[in-house]
Design a protein around this motif. Structure first.
Motif, short mmCIF file in Angstrom:
data_model
loop_
_atom_site.label_atom_id
_atom_site.label_comp_id
_atom_site.label_asym_id
_atom_site.label_seq_id
_atom_site.Cartn_x
_atom_site.Cartn_y
_atom_site.Cartn_z
N VAL A 1 0.84 -1.20 0.00
CA VAL A 1 0.00 0.00 0.00
C VAL A 1 0.88 1.25 0.00
O VAL A 1 1.78 1.38 0.82
N SER A 2 0.61 2.14 -0.93
CA SER A 2 1.41 3.36 -1.05
C SER A 2 1.26 4.22 0.21
O SER A 2 0.15 4.52 0.64
N GLY A 3 2.37 4.59 0.79
CA GLY A 3 2.36 5.38 2.01
C GLY A 3 2.34 4.55 3.27
O GLY A 3 2.43 5.10 4.38
N GLY A 4 2.22 3.23 3.14
CA GLY A 4 2.16 2.37 4.31
C GLY A 4 3.43 2.36 5.13
O GLY A 4 3.39 2.00 6.31
N HIS A 5 4.54 2.76 4.52
CA HIS A 5 5.81 2.77 5.26
C HIS A 5 5.79 3.74 6.42
O HIS A 5 6.61 3.64 7.34
N ARG A 6 4.84 4.68 6.40
CA ARG A 6 4.76 5.67 7.49
C ARG A 6 4.13 5.07 8.75
O ARG A 6 4.18 5.68 9.82
N LEU A 7 3.48 3.93 8.60
CA LEU A 7 2.83 3.28 9.74
C LEU A 7 3.79 2.28 10.38
O LEU A 7 4.40 1.48 9.69
N ARG A 8 3.88 2.31 11.68
CA ARG A 8 4.88 1.49 12.36
C ARG A 8 4.28 0.42 13.26
O ARG A 8 4.82 -0.67 13.38
N SER A 9 3.18 0.74 13.94
CA SER A 9 2.69 -0.19 14.96
C SER A 9 2.00 -1.38 14.31
O SER A 9 1.36 -1.26 13.27
N PRO A 10 2.10 -2.56 14.92
CA PRO A 10 1.41 -3.74 14.41
C PRO A 10 -0.10 -3.54 14.30
O PRO A 10 -0.73 -4.07 13.39
N ARG A 11 -0.69 -2.77 15.22
CA ARG A 11 -2.12 -2.54 15.17
C ARG A 11 -2.51 -1.73 13.94
O ARG A 11 -3.50 -2.02 13.26
N GLU A 12 -1.74 -0.72 13.63
CA GLU A 12 -2.00 0.07 12.42
C GLU A 12 -1.88 -0.81 11.18
O GLU A 12 -2.70 -0.74 10.25
N LEU A 13 -0.86 -1.64 11.16
CA LEU A 13 -0.67 -2.53 10.02
C LEU A 13 -1.80 -3.54 9.90
O LEU A 13 -2.19 -3.92 8.79
N ALA A 14 -2.36 -3.96 11.04
CA ALA A 14 -3.48 -4.88 11.00
C ALA A 14 -4.70 -4.23 10.35
O ALA A 14 -5.44 -4.86 9.59
N ILE A 15 -4.92 -2.95 10.64
CA ILE A 15 -6.04 -2.23 10.03
C ILE A 15 -5.80 -2.10 8.52
O ILE A 15 -6.73 -2.28 7.72
N VAL A 16 -4.58 -1.78 8.14
CA VAL A 16 -4.25 -1.71 6.70
C VAL A 16 -4.56 -3.04 6.03
O VAL A 16 -5.18 -3.09 4.96
N ARG A 17 -4.11 -4.11 6.64
CA ARG A 17 -4.34 -5.44 6.06
C ARG A 17 -5.82 -5.73 5.88
O ARG A 17 -6.25 -6.16 4.79
N GLU A 18 -6.63 -5.47 6.91
CA GLU A 18 -8.05 -5.80 6.83
C GLU A 18 -8.78 -4.91 5.83
O GLU A 18 -9.67 -5.37 5.10
N LEU A 19 -8.44 -3.64 5.77
CA LEU A 19 -9.05 -2.75 4.78
C LEU A 19 -8.65 -3.15 3.36
O LEU A 19 -9.46 -3.13 2.44
N TRP A 20 -7.38 -3.51 3.20
CA TRP A 20 -6.91 -3.92 1.87
C TRP A 20 -7.65 -5.18 1.42
O TRP A 20 -8.10 -5.27 0.27
N LEU A 21 -7.79 -6.16 2.30
CA LEU A 21 -8.48 -7.40 1.95
C LEU A 21 -9.95 -7.14 1.63
O LEU A 21 -10.51 -7.73 0.68
N ALA A 22 -10.59 -6.26 2.39
CA ALA A 22 -11.99 -5.94 2.13
C ALA A 22 -12.14 -5.23 0.78
O ALA A 22 -13.07 -5.51 0.02
N ARG A 23 -11.22 -4.32 0.50
CA ARG A 23 -11.27 -3.63 -0.79
C ARG A 23 -11.02 -4.58 -1.95
O ARG A 23 -11.69 -4.51 -2.99
#
Length: 403
Positions: free
Chosen positions: A208-230
């Protein structure tokens, strides 16, 4: 300058298997190489398949194939077997042609050849203008080619593009001969033709573009779930994921950590065509990310991996010196030959051989040109690249050792 409006191209539209068989017979009876092109609906549809395939051969004419009505392209593949195919930026079209069972047995890539010739502008329109004196209108290059019926002006554009490829190929081939670069080009064409498909990306949501700015595992978990839903919704609708919800919205939602559906709705940076119409879907995905116990783990680091070259000067000065001196020498060679540096030798290959050069033979202090040439080819360099670059790199490594 001849304008596109002054040209009158004719074509045959092929929409079924019977038409394809007739077109294949006509193309098989033609002369010379065949110009081939494909139009996709990138940015509009979920996949990257071809929605139009064009072919032109002298004494055969131009054929536009609609894959949506054709069950098999096997007769066309058979008709074009053994012929040289002319494509522009072939690496972009070969994957979608492969999906139809079409693969060039021989290749001439006008875009790649133009790069090796040192042309500043290598787009098809620019090359047709400089080499053939024809000004093309490229208004439909980014169109949604899944549109049906296809507008007449789009078909005219598609037909003219492919019909000009043989003349463009002849002009560029003459220039390759004049600059003594034909052997270079042939190696490059074959490398593109034989390039293996990219393996599936592990954890594609991490791209995901810009995802490198996110560091915490919880933030990454939200990215993962939103990406999968999309991705699931994009597949269902056969729509490019970014048209439903851009990457920037996924990153914004993960960074904001919304506490409720309303918080997500009020997030101004959470935008996109389906950001509100599918709000329940996105909130459920975000909530899964906020509550899951399956948190993403950091990617394991390879202890033998090459560190980023920007830190070499402080931590690995010897490698930094090798890279700097070799890059400067190769840049001069590239300018002398009118070849872009990245085509003479990719920066990645230069960094790898600078980081870990071959061990010098017994009784010598630096790797020989032959050793470096072998290493470059092991890493994926074409033979012509290694032959030119290795002696220059060998000298540069000696200078780096003495500096």
């Amino acid at each position: 300058m001849l304008q596109q409006a002054d040209l009158h191209s004719t074509w045959t539209m092929v929409t079924d298997d019977a038409g394809l068989r007739a077109a294949a017979e006509s193309l098989a009876a033609g002369h010379g190489p065949v110009g081939v092109d494909a139009e996709r609906a990138s940015g509009f549809r979920y996949g990257s398949e071809a929605y139009l395939v064009q072919a032109y051969r002298e004494d055969s004419g131009t054929f536009l194939f609609d894959p949506t009505g054709i069950s098999s392209f096997a007769p066309l593949a058979q008709a074009l077997d053994g012929l040289e195919w002319i494509l522009h930026a072939a690496s972009q079209d070969i994957p979608c042609l492969d999906e139809l069972g079409l693969h060039p047995p021989l290749l001439f890539d006008t875009e790649l050849a133009a790069r090796l010739l040192g042309f500043e502008r290598v787009g098809l329109g620019a090359l047709v203008e400089s080499q053939l004196g024809i000004s093309l209108q490229k208004a439909h290059s980014a169109a949604d080619w899944s549109t049906r019926p296809l507008p007449e002006s789009w078909l005219e554009y598609a037909a003219l593009d492919v019909a000009l490829l043989p003349d463009l190929r002849e002009s560029i081939a003459n220039e390759l001969d004049a600059q003594h670069k034909r052997e270079f080009a042939d190696e490059e064409f074959e490398a593109v033709r034989q390039r293996a498909p990219k393996p599936p990306v592990e954890d594609p949501w991490r791209k995901v573009s810009g995802g490198h700015r996110l560091r915490s595992p919880r933030e990454l978990a939200i990215v993962r779930e939103l990406w999968l839903a999309r991705d699931e919704l994009a597949r269902e609708r056969d729509t490019a994921p970014g048209r439903l919800l851009p990457d920037s919205s996924i990153v914004a939602a993960a960074g904001a950590m919304p506490r409720s559906r309303g918080d997500l709705a009020r997030l101004k940076t959470f935008a996109g065509r389906a950001s509100r119409t599918e709000l329940d879907r996105w909130w459920e995905a975000a909530l899964r990310g906020k509550t899951t116990d399956q948190l993403p783990k950091p990617r394991p680091r390879d202890p033998d991996a090459m560190p980023h070259h920007r830190g070499w000067a402080q931590r690995h000065p010897d490698a930094a010196a090798r890279l700097s001196i070799a890059r400067e020498a190769l840049t001069a060679e590239a300018e002398e030959r009118s070849i872009p540096l990245e085509n003479l030798l990719t920066p990645e290959l230069l960094r790898r051989v600078s980081w870990a050069p071959p061990k010098p033979a017994k009784g010598t202090s630096s790797a020989s040109a032959e050793q470096i040439s072998d290493r470059l080819e092991e890493l994926g360099a074409r033979h012509w690249q290694a032959v030119i670059s290795a002696p220059i790199i060998a000298v540069a490594f000696v200078e780096a050792k003495q500096s």
